[in-house]
Structure formats: C-alpha cells, structure tokens
Scaffold this motif. Structure first.
Motif, PDB file in Angstrom:
ATOM      1  N   GLN A 163       0.906  -1.304   0.092  1.00 11.84           N
ATOM      2  CA  GLN A 163      -0.062  -0.045   0.076  1.00 11.84           C
ATOM      3  C   GLN A 163       0.919   1.452  -0.088  1.00 11.84           C
ATOM      4  OE1 GLN A 163      -2.297  -0.884   3.616  1.00 11.84           O
ATOM      5  NE2 GLN A 163      -3.846  -2.050   2.497  1.00 11.84           N
ATOM      6  N   ALA A 164       1.864   1.197   0.829  1.00 14.58           N
ATOM      7  CA  ALA A 164       2.549   2.526   0.728  1.00 14.58           C
ATOM      8  C   ALA A 164       3.371   2.458  -0.650  1.00 14.58           C
ATOM      9  CB  ALA A 164       3.822   2.070   1.893  1.00 14.58           C
ATOM     10  N   VAL A 185       9.153   3.856   2.174  1.00 18.79           N
ATOM     11  CA  VAL A 185       8.023   2.705   2.523  1.00 18.79           C
ATOM     12  C   VAL A 185       7.937   2.524   4.069  1.00 18.79           C
ATOM     13  CG1 VAL A 185       7.352   0.530   2.187  1.00 18.79           C
ATOM     14  CG2 VAL A 185       7.842   1.776   0.136  1.00 18.79           C
ATOM     15  N   ALA A 186       9.063   2.177   4.647  1.00 19.93           N
ATOM     16  CA  ALA A 186       9.521   1.954   6.021  1.00 19.93           C
ATOM     17  C   ALA A 186       8.935   3.362   6.774  1.00 19.93           C
ATOM     18  CB  ALA A 186      10.756   1.634   6.412  1.00 19.93           C
ATOM     19  N   GLN A 187       9.127   4.390   6.476  1.00 23.72           N
ATOM     20  CA  GLN A 187       8.829   5.654   7.240  1.00 23.72           C
ATOM     21  C   GLN A 187       7.252   5.769   6.889  1.00 23.72           C
ATOM     22  OE1 GLN A 187      11.219   9.193   6.265  1.00 23.72           O
ATOM     23  NE2 GLN A 187      12.802   7.680   5.538  1.00 23.72           N
ATOM     24  N   LEU A 188       6.738   5.744   5.702  1.00 21.84           N
ATOM     25  CA  LEU A 188       5.494   5.963   5.484  1.00 21.84           C
ATOM     26  C   LEU A 188       4.348   4.815   6.221  1.00 21.84           C
ATOM     27  CD1 LEU A 188       3.266   7.560   3.926  1.00 21.84           C
ATOM     28  CD2 LEU A 188       3.527   5.856   2.167  1.00 21.84           C
ATOM     29  N   THR A 189       4.750   3.863   6.637  1.00 19.49           N
ATOM     30  CA  THR A 189       3.942   2.794   7.157  1.00 19.49           C
ATOM     31  C   THR A 189       4.385   2.597   8.848  1.00 19.49           C
ATOM     32  OG1 THR A 189       5.378   1.075   6.662  1.00 19.49           O
ATOM     33  CG2 THR A 189       3.481   1.540   5.280  1.00 19.49           C
ATOM     34  N   ALA A 190       5.500   3.333   9.320  1.00 19.00           N
ATOM     35  CA  ALA A 190       5.950   3.246  10.410  1.00 19.00           C
ATOM     36  C   ALA A 190       6.563   2.151  10.836  1.00 19.00           C
ATOM     37  CB  ALA A 190       4.994   3.509  11.552  1.00 19.00           C
ATOM     38  N   LEU A 191       6.950   1.076   9.756  1.00 19.00           N
ATOM     39  CA  LEU A 191       7.468  -0.099   9.922  1.00 19.00           C
ATOM     40  C   LEU A 191       9.019  -0.054  10.249  1.00 19.00           C
ATOM     41  CD1 LEU A 191       6.105  -1.953   6.693  1.00 19.00           C
ATOM     42  CD2 LEU A 191       5.640  -2.296   9.003  1.00 19.00           C
ATOM     43  N   ASP A 192       9.388   1.205  10.094  1.00 16.38           N
ATOM     44  CA  ASP A 192      11.071   1.473  10.706  1.00 16.38           C
ATOM     45  C   ASP A 192      10.992   1.277  12.166  1.00 16.38           C
ATOM     46  OD1 ASP A 192      10.998   5.011  11.093  1.00 16.38           O
ATOM     47  OD2 ASP A 192       9.447   3.668  11.001  1.00 16.38           O
ATOM     48  N   LEU A 236      -2.463   8.183   4.434  1.00 17.78           N
ATOM     49  CA  LEU A 236      -1.168   7.786   3.825  1.00 17.78           C
ATOM     50  C   LEU A 236      -0.887   8.929   2.768  1.00 17.78           C
ATOM     51  CD1 LEU A 236      -1.274   3.832   2.867  1.00 17.78           C
ATOM     52  CD2 LEU A 236      -0.058   5.147   4.592  1.00 17.78           C
ATOM     53  N   HIS A 237      -1.725   9.579   2.063  1.00 15.67           N
ATOM     54  CA  HIS A 237      -1.033  10.660   1.447  1.00 15.67           C
ATOM     55  C   HIS A 237      -0.858  12.005   1.837  1.00 15.67           C
ATOM     56  CE1 HIS A 237      -2.049   8.915  -2.899  1.00 15.67           C
ATOM     57  NE2 HIS A 237      -3.112   8.481  -2.364  1.00 15.67           N
ATOM     58  N   LYS A 238      -1.412  11.909   3.004  1.00 14.74           N
ATOM     59  CA  LYS A 238      -1.247  13.212   3.865  1.00 14.74           C
ATOM     60  C   LYS A 238       0.489  13.027   4.492  1.00 14.74           C
ATOM     61  CE  LYS A 238      -2.534  15.791   8.072  1.00 14.74           C
ATOM     62  NZ  LYS A 238      -3.447  15.775   9.115  1.00 14.74           N
ATOM     63  N   THR A 239       0.622  11.811   4.941  1.00 18.54           N
ATOM     64  CA  THR A 239       2.030  11.583   5.387  1.00 18.54           C
ATOM     65  C   THR A 239       2.776  11.804   4.352  1.00 18.54           C
ATOM     66  OG1 THR A 239       0.780   9.915   6.906  1.00 18.54           O
ATOM     67  CG2 THR A 239       3.189   9.836   6.846  1.00 18.54           C
TER      68      THR A 239
END
Length: 334
Positions: A255-256, A269-276, A323-326
C-alpha cells in the motif's frame, strides 16, 4: 500441460524415477519463487511416475491447515488403496508410517508427492523427514515442492534433509522474455505475440506464471490488441491475491509503495507505514527484493498503474487519505 524453459528439469526427472525403480530411494525437491511453476512440474513427476507403473499417493498443504496436526499425513494415508480400512485408525507413529510406506513399496514402486511442504503441519513434516532418511534401499520417490523467496529463505523440511546422492534439488524461476514469448505463441498465436505483446507482458509480470495467465485472460476478454486491456478485476486482483501470501505487514508495504509511486524506496516505505519501528527498513527492502524476483514489482514499484490502483483499492478512504497526507511531508520524500 504447458511447460516452457523446463527442459533441463524434465531431463532430471526420469533418472530419479529410474533410480527408484531400481531400489534406490530418492528425494526430489522442487523449489522456486511464488507462481514459478513448481506445482506444474510436480504434476509432470506424477504423470511420468504413473506411466512408469508407480503407485502415487499425494497431499497438498494449504496455509490454513498448517496448525492442523496430521493434516498432510491424513491425506497421504487416505490416498493409499483400501484407505477406508485405515479411516478409523489413530494417527500412525513415525515408525508405523515408515514401515507402511516401505512395505507398500515392496509390492509396487511408490511416489509420495507433497505440494507446498512449507505449509505442512509440524507433525506431518516430522513423519516425512523420518521416512526421507530411510529410503536408500527402497523403491520410494518422495517429491515435494517448496517456495523459496530468496537465497536466505528455505523451508524447515528442506533445511533438515540430509544432503547426499539420494537428494535431487530442482530450482525453478519465472519465465524469461523468450519463455514468455513461447507461452504467448502457444496461447495466442504468433501474430499476437509479434506485436510486442510478449515484451509488454514480460515487463509487467516478470515472467510470473500467475500474473502472465491473468494478463492473457485480460487480453482475451477485451479482444482489443491496440488498446490497454489490463484490468483490475484480472491482473490487479491476481496481484493483490499474491501479496496476501506474505501477510498483513506485506500488504502495508504494498500500500505504501502504491501511494509513493515513482518516489518509492525501502526507506520511504518504512517511514510511511511506521515499519521502521516495528520491522525495520532492512526487512522492507528484503520484501521488495523478493517481489522483484517474483515478478510482482520492479525497482520497488508496480510495473503497471493497474497494479498500484488495485493495491490502493484495499485501503479504506480514510486510510488512503492519511497515507497521502503523510506522503506529503517534505522529510519523507527527500
């Protein structure tokens, strides 16, 4: 049963069967990325074994049965002739299972075929491993398929196998550009493939057979060689379905990627989804590399807009907006 770019693999099947018929048991492993044709090649093994006079018993291991103890084992036991007599029996011990398989092979050479061994329940896997180590003087061929995403991933069954002359390993990969053209020639004819369609489909699918078949279906459904035939209901749905195999976290990564589009990198991608924080950019990068090898993405992006649109369709409106906002945060896209 169409098999392209599998000549070397097929050439190694007959010696394995011949060794089994001569009383030298073999283990055959067929490994490859998702939708690379492992199951089709296993079906070829089954077909060749039947022609050679072998008894075939088989099992398929779907992901939702992984936690069902003895699931694969019960399929194998119930596919033995006169299995009705065994239906009410308790699950056999390792020794009982091994003794029954080896005893059956005394009467008729035996192929035990297990598709997607990665998803076998632990109990069934242990029974099969116990048997695999005792096949050297038996007319038994144990053939399994296993998904291998990259050089670092391997199923527990494959890892635990004793290496040696009795183990034959086949690695299958997505089709090359040439193999893709051959498939399209068989399905659509030379005229369709000659218009650059093969190159287009190979670019979008990476030679992934499931994606290729969905693209061919889209093409046949639209019957519009000059137009954009790729549909979310076909190729897009197949892509999303494949992404689901890697679990919810993988879908968040996809999705990211779809939101970022051309700006997609593992770090973003990691930043956008907080997966970092949860998984780390290294894991995100590995997942994206796996998808490139499987033909799902190219350079961290979906190779056709329909793929990205289908993935975005898995988001609720509010989730997509967030997600678009982030994604608009300057630090994210630098």
């Amino acid at each position: 049963m169409l098999l392209f770019e599998r000549g070397d693999h097929i050439a190694r099947l007959r010696p394995a069967i011949d060794e089994c018929l001569a009383g030298r048991g073999r283990v055959l492993t067929i490994q490859g990325v998702a939708a690379s044709g492992r199951t089709t090649l296993l079906h070829r093994v089954i077909s060749d074994a039947k022609r050679a006079g072998m008894q075939v018993i088989q099992a398929t291991c779907p992901p939702w049965e992984t936690q069902l103890a003895g699931s694969a084992l019960s399929q194998l036991m119930l596919s033995i002739p006169a299995a009705a007599e065994r239906a009410e029996r308790a699950e056999p011990t390792y020794q009982d299972f091994c003794r029954e398989m080896l005893g059956l092979a005394v009467r008729v050479p035996l192929l035990i075929a297990v598709d997607d061994i990665d998803h076998a329940d632990d109990d069934s896997m242990r029974h099969l491993l116990y048997l695999a180590r005792r096949l050297r003087a038996a007319r038994v061929l144990l053939a399994v398929t296993s998904q291998r995403d990259d050089d670092r991933s391997c199923s527990p069954f494959i890892t635990e196998l004793v290496s040696g002359p009795e183990v034959c390993q086949l690695a299958v990969a997505p089709l090359s550009a040439v193999g893709t053209a051959q498939l399209l020639n068989a399905r659509l004819g030379h005229q369709a493939a000659s218009r650059g369609l093969a190159a287009q489909m190979h670019h979008i699918s990476g030679g992934n057979l499931a994606l290729l078949e969905s693209l061919i279906d889209d093409y046949l459904r639209e019957n519009a060689p000059g137009g954009d035939f790729i549909a979310e209901q076909g190729y897009g749905a197949t892509l999303v379905g494949m992404l689901g195999r890697w679990g919810p976290a993988a879908l968040r990564i996809a999705q990211a990627m779809a939101v970022l589009g051309e700006l997609s990198t593992a770090e973003r991608v990691a930043q956008l989804t907080a997966l970092d924080k949860d998984i780390g950019a290294g894991t995100v990068e590995r997942v994206m590399t796996i998808w490139t090898q499987a033909g799902i993405s190219r350079e961290g992006r979906f190779p056709h807009p329909v793929g990205g649109a289908a993935v975005l369709g898995t988001l609720m409106t509010a989730e997509r907006a967030e997600l678009h906002k982030t994604c608009a945060v300057p630090e994210l896209v630098q």
